[in-house]
Design a protein around this motif. Structure first.
Motif, PDB file in Angstrom:
ATOM      1  N   GLN A  89       0.839  -1.196   0.000  1.00  0.00           N
ATOM      2  CA  GLN A  89       0.000   0.000   0.000  1.00  0.00           C
ATOM      3  C   GLN A  89       0.877   1.251   0.000  1.00  0.00           C
ATOM      4  O   GLN A  89       2.012   1.237   0.505  1.00  0.00           O
ATOM      5  CB  GLN A  89      -0.892   0.012   1.226  1.00  0.00           C
ATOM      6  CG  GLN A  89      -1.932  -1.093   1.248  1.00  0.00           C
ATOM      7  CD  GLN A  89      -2.988  -0.920   0.171  1.00  0.00           C
ATOM      8  OE1 GLN A  89      -3.480   0.185  -0.056  1.00  0.00           O
ATOM      9  NE2 GLN A  89      -3.311  -2.011  -0.505  1.00  0.00           N
ATOM     10  N   ALA A  90       0.347   2.312  -0.544  1.00  0.00           N
ATOM     11  CA  ALA A  90       1.060   3.593  -0.519  1.00  0.00           C
ATOM     12  C   ALA A  90       1.419   3.954   0.924  1.00  0.00           C
ATOM     13  O   ALA A  90       0.603   3.767   1.839  1.00  0.00           O
ATOM     14  CB  ALA A  90       0.212   4.685  -1.142  1.00  0.00           C
ATOM     15  N   LYS A 146       5.169   5.288  -3.041  1.00  0.00           N
ATOM     16  CA  LYS A 146       4.110   5.990  -3.750  1.00  0.00           C
ATOM     17  C   LYS A 146       3.684   5.157  -4.960  1.00  0.00           C
ATOM     18  O   LYS A 146       4.482   4.364  -5.479  1.00  0.00           O
ATOM     19  CB  LYS A 146       4.624   7.343  -4.237  1.00  0.00           C
ATOM     20  CG  LYS A 146       5.205   8.232  -3.158  1.00  0.00           C
ATOM     21  CD  LYS A 146       5.792   9.493  -3.755  1.00  0.00           C
ATOM     22  CE  LYS A 146       6.414  10.380  -2.683  1.00  0.00           C
ATOM     23  NZ  LYS A 146       6.992  11.628  -3.278  1.00  0.00           N
ATOM     24  N   PRO A 147       2.478   5.347  -5.438  1.00  0.00           N
ATOM     25  CA  PRO A 147       2.054   4.607  -6.641  1.00  0.00           C
ATOM     26  C   PRO A 147       3.005   4.810  -7.819  1.00  0.00           C
ATOM     27  O   PRO A 147       3.203   3.877  -8.620  1.00  0.00           O
ATOM     28  CB  PRO A 147       0.669   5.192  -6.923  1.00  0.00           C
ATOM     29  CG  PRO A 147       0.166   5.592  -5.586  1.00  0.00           C
ATOM     30  CD  PRO A 147       1.364   6.105  -4.846  1.00  0.00           C
ATOM     31  N   SER A 159      -2.677   2.547  -4.420  1.00  0.00           N
ATOM     32  CA  SER A 159      -3.087   3.826  -3.807  1.00  0.00           C
ATOM     33  C   SER A 159      -4.247   3.639  -2.840  1.00  0.00           C
ATOM     34  O   SER A 159      -4.849   2.578  -2.782  1.00  0.00           O
ATOM     35  CB  SER A 159      -3.482   4.818  -4.905  1.00  0.00           C
ATOM     36  OG  SER A 159      -4.515   4.281  -5.691  1.00  0.00           O
TER      37      SER A 159
END
Length: 123
Positions: free
Chosen positions: A13-14, A87-88, A123
């Motif tokens: 996950q972000a 981050k994505p 995200s």
């Protein structure tokens, strides 16, 4: 020559973290500067980080500075990439690579490459 095998990729996950590892075999590991590169879908392979033979010189891409940390253990023939605050846009296949020269950021200096490990940041 040297053979490289990456591991440690996955789905995160972000804001999360992953630690990539690259195992080297073949010629003496300590003669190589070791770099990490990444390639996102539809984009060219790009520099992420590099560490010199003895670990004394390190460079990062601006996009990862302050979030990623490269390290190496010459006794174990390993190089690592600790990735934090993911981050994505960090989603990519990550490759480690070996360069017989000093720590350099340009892709064409690297003679040996691993097969890559996928990192996906949701995200």
């Amino acid at each position: 020559q040297v053979q490289l095998v990456e591991s440690g990729g996955g789905l995160v996950q972000a804001g999360g973290s992953l630690r990539l590892a690259c195992a080297a075999s073949g010629r003496t590991f300590s003669i190589y500067a070791m770099g990490w590169f990444r390639q996102a879908p539809g984009k060219e392979r790009a520099f992420v980080a590099v560490i010199s033979r003895n670990g004394g010189t390190i460079y990062y891409a601006n996009s990862v500075k302050g979030r990623f940390n490269i390290s190496r253990d010459n006794a174990k023939n390993m190089v690592y990439l600790q990735m934090n605050s993911l981050k994505p846009e960090d989603t990519a296949v990550y490759y480690c690579a070996a360069d017989e020269g000093p720590a350099r950021t340009t892709i064409y200096h690297y003679d040996y490459w691993g097969q890559g490990t996928q990192v996906t940041v949701a995200s």
